[in-house]
Design a protein around this motif. Structure first.
Motif, short mmCIF file in Angstrom:
data_model
loop_
_atom_site.label_atom_id
_atom_site.label_comp_id
_atom_site.label_asym_id
_atom_site.label_seq_id
_atom_site.Cartn_x
_atom_site.Cartn_y
_atom_site.Cartn_z
N LEU A 22 0.84 -1.20 0.00
CA LEU A 22 0.00 0.00 0.00
C LEU A 22 0.88 1.25 0.00
CD1 LEU A 22 -2.86 1.25 0.26
CD2 LEU A 22 -2.56 1.19 2.73
N ARG A 23 1.94 1.21 0.79
CA ARG A 23 2.84 2.37 0.85
C ARG A 23 3.53 2.61 -0.48
NH1 ARG A 23 5.27 3.28 6.67
NH2 ARG A 23 6.74 4.48 5.44
N LYS A 24 3.82 1.51 -1.19
CA LYS A 24 4.42 1.66 -2.51
C LYS A 24 3.46 2.37 -3.46
CE LYS A 24 7.87 -1.91 -3.01
NZ LYS A 24 8.09 -3.30 -3.39
N ILE A 25 2.21 2.00 -3.39
CA ILE A 25 1.22 2.64 -4.26
C ILE A 25 1.09 4.12 -3.91
CG2 ILE A 25 -1.27 2.76 -4.76
CD1 ILE A 25 -1.26 -0.29 -4.85
N ILE A 26 1.05 4.41 -2.60
CA ILE A 26 0.94 5.81 -2.19
C ILE A 26 2.19 6.58 -2.63
CG2 ILE A 26 0.80 7.36 -0.18
CD1 ILE A 26 -0.99 5.16 1.12
N ARG A 27 3.34 5.95 -2.51
CA ARG A 27 4.58 6.57 -3.00
C ARG A 27 4.46 6.87 -4.51
NH1 ARG A 27 9.40 3.71 -4.42
NH2 ARG A 27 7.88 2.55 -5.67
N ASN A 28 3.98 5.89 -5.26
CA ASN A 28 3.82 6.09 -6.70
C ASN A 28 2.87 7.25 -7.02
OD1 ASN A 28 5.46 3.92 -7.03
ND2 ASN A 28 3.91 2.52 -7.82
#
Lengths: 431, 262
Positions: A22-28
């Motif tokens: 989820l954090r990766k998606i938010i980072r993206n």
């Protein structure tokens, strides 16, 4: 005790893994350009409650709206049962909430009915996709992965609901047998019909009940971790996506502040711009889009309502708003992967425009807003198309020749056609 | 025309201010078919006795097609030049003959320093009907005639105006028949987003043909429009289907003018 430890380990691992993804998606999403969507919080909240929570834009198509409603309400309500499963799993209890008595019976009965309606709705959805082959679920962008993704989601939901009902049926049979661990609790309006299908040996019943219990909860945790890779992510992102959606009239396109500065300086040489924001005009790659555009892409569940109302797509043009969203998601995910694997500086010589979305697609758009209107979670494919056009025109001067001619006319004659400005008022001379 | 259309320059010279500025638009100024609509809007304004004016040769493209085509520079150049003119004349209220001009001036000019009360001509007609200043008498009778209305994207979906044009038709006692795709679900005529000025991309069909086929399904005597670009696309469609004799494509302003014998 061992079961409790295994349960805890699996649950924690699932939550950690999901958080990382989820954090990766938010980072993206944060790789996108800034956009202010924090004004009018009350209106935003109401929009979210109406559109995401209240499913208000689904009703346009009553049949899928009806079926989707059951799956949605099932998803929300049955999660209350997951709370009980979690507590039972951690403390080794069985049906911890049974002390609620009549209320517990009511809850279990409603979960059962909902589980059954979810089951039926998902079967119908599978039939619509694979047997009836509804046109909305096909198109150039609907390659094998998006089609499989949809089927995996539906099959998983059917299996989860089946496990839930089978677990209850075994539990009920054990209750009727007077099995020691299985206290009498709950009402079973659906699973009572499954009781006769089950064996009568207590050991076998316990095995089925435990098997289904573990399958159900591990299935839910696995499904949670499938979400970040799937179009099904909409069950979470529909809420922030509607909250941050555009509140202005759909016809209004943003005025680019960077351009305003330059135009003001041209018209008035004494003008000093407040702050100069360097960068290119429009978007060539996904990172040139705003974070809202990127969140839109992760929210898209590929239902195809946008494409099915797009005048360009209806008349056989290449443009499909759904493809615009899917391409944007694929591209920003690819950029994210590059950052993770090769570092933030890595350039892969690819871009959203041309490598994913072609010129033919962006120039087929009539900017009619039908796609924006149709989206049940307020996604705006038009804004992405316009940003790509802005790049093509302002950075590259790459517009169709007739468009360039029209722009030239506005510049020289103050009208999109080649007429003399002196003749503008001639209409009043005739009858 | 039987009366003189007043310009802002003339009014200013006389030390007067109009109640409303009529923003004609490029199509309304140059396109022969749209010019008729422009003159009918003036006839309506003249008929009800509103003090209005036009910019005449001082008017210029709003920049809408440039913006939709992706040229924000040209759009803002046009917008700021127009805003200078409008503000110099102290304009407060504007009626437009085109949903694209309407949308641009109403929504995109305020951020560049031009805030006005902007309405589309169908909204003006609705207001005049509501105020009792405009009726449907003294002219052609549309009673019982089958009329279908094509929603312009930038009026309907773009700005949520669905009722005003329908109100103008209701007052005629006509039979309003809706197309399958209407109001927020209306199908574009194919001209928006600067498509008006280019050939369509390759496909199976032209969008205006798809739309006109849907309009024909309602078996109308009149197809009502509210946008000069829709007018072009729908008229072309009707010609292609060889139905020019039986079915007339008219703007709401033209229908209103006819019903009042203007």
């Amino acid at each position: 005790m061992l079961a409790q430890i295994i349960f805890l380990v699996i649950t924690l691992a699932a939550i950690v893994l999901f958080t990382i993804n989820l954090r990766k998606i938010i980072r993206n999403i944060r790789l996108g350009k800034s956009a202010d969507r924090n004004d009018q919080p009350q209106k935003r909240l109401m929009t979210m409650l109406r559109v995401a929570f209240g499913q208000s834009k689904m009703v346009v198509r009553p049949i899928p709206a009806f079926l989707h409603f059951f799956v949605y309400i099932g998803f929300v309500i049955i999660n209350i049962e997951v709370v009980e499963i979690m507590i039972d799993g951690v403390f080794g209890t069985h049906r911890i909430f049974h002390g609620l008595g009549g209320l517990y019976d009511f809850l279990i009965a409603s979960f059962e009915i909902l589980a059954f309606t979810v089951w039926v709705a998902c079967v119908i959805f599978l039939i619509r996709r694979n047997v009836m082959k509804l046109k909305r679920f096909s198109g150039v962008e609907m390659t094998s992965w998006p089609k499989s993704d949809a089927n995996y989601i539906l099959i998983t939901e059917i299996l989860l609901m089946s496990a839930f009902l089978m677990m209850n049926a075994a539990d009920l049979k054990l209750q009727l047998l007077g099995s020691s661990h299985y206290t009498t609790a709950g009402a079973f309006p659906i699973s009572q019909y499954l009781v006769n299908l089950l064996p009568s040996s207590e050991n076998a019943l316990v095995a089925i009940e435990r098997g289904c219990w573990w399958f159900h909860i591990i299935g839910i945790l696995a499904f949670l971790n499938y979400l970040p890779y799937s179009k099904h992510f909409h069950i979470l992102f529909a809420f922030p996506n509607t909250y941050f959606s555009n509140l202005e009239p759909k016809g209004e396109f943003t005025n680019m502040a960077s351009v305003t500065n330059e135009v003001k300086a041209m018209l008035d040489p004494s003008f000093v711009p407040a702050e100069a924001e360097a960068g290119k005009f429009g978007a060539k790659d996904a990172t040139d889009l705003s974070w809202v555009n990127l969140m839109n892409a992760y929210t898209c569940t590929e239902c195809g309502r946008c494409t099915s109302v797009c005048p360009a797509n209806i008349t056989g043009k290449l443009l499909s708003p759904r493809k615009i969203m899917m391409d944007t998601r694929d591209r920003i995910t690819e950029i994210g992967k590059n950052i993770d694997q090769k570092g933030a500086e890595h350039q892969d010589e690819k871009s959203l425009l041309d490598d994913y979305i072609t010129r033919e697609e962006i120039w087929a758009c009539t900017s009619c807003n039908a796609c924006v209107e149709a989206c049940p979670v307020n996604i705006d494919p038009l804004q992405i198309i316009m940003e790509l056009r802005r790049f093509a025109v302002m950075e590259e001067s790459q517009a169709p020749a007739s468009i360039n001619a029209m722009l030239g006319n506005i510049e020289n004659n103050q009208a999109p056609w080649k007429y003399s400005p002196a003749d503008r008022f001639n209409w009043a001379q005739e009858d | 025309m039987e009366f003189k259309v007043p310009t802002m320059a003339e009014l200013m010279a006389a030390g007067e201010e109009p109640e409303i500025l009529f923003w004609v638009g490029c199509a309304g100024s140059y396109d022969e078919r749209a010019q008729k609509i422009t003159r009918d809007i003036c006839k309506i304004l003249h008929h009800v006795g509103i003090k209005y004016a036009v910019l005449g040769t001082e008017e210029s493209c709003t920049g809408d097609p440039a913006k939709r085509a992706g040229n924000e520079f040209l759009f803002q150049m046009q917008a700021m030049t127009n805003i200078e003119v409008l503000n110099a004349y102290n304009i407060k209220k504007i009626v437009t003959g085109c949903p694209h001009c309407f949308n641009t001036i109403k929504n995109e000019y305020p951020g560049l320093g031009g805030s006005y009360d902007v309405i589309h001509h169908t909204q003006l007609i609705q207001d005049l009907i509501n105020e009792g200043k405009l009726k449907a008498e003294g002219g052609e009778s549309f009673k019982g005639k089958k009329i279908t209305f094509h929603d312009p994207c930038y009026l309907g979906r773009g700005n949520g105006v669905y009722e005003a044009p329908r109100k103008a038709l209701e007052v005629l006692d006509a039979q309003l028949v809706e197309m399958k795709r209407c109001k927020s679900n209306g199908l574009c005529c194919g001209a928006g987003g600067a498509q008006m000025f280019k050939e369509p991309e390759k496909g199976k069909k032209d969008i205006n043909v798809e739309r006109i086929e849907e309009a024909l399904e309602t078996n109308p005597q009149f197809i009502a429009a509210g946008c000069p670009f829709c007018m072009t696309m729908l008229s072309d469609g009707i010609k292609l289907k060889d139905k020019e004799q039986e079915i007339k494509v008219l703007d709401i302003a033209e229908i209103t003018a006819r019903a009042n014998g203007l």
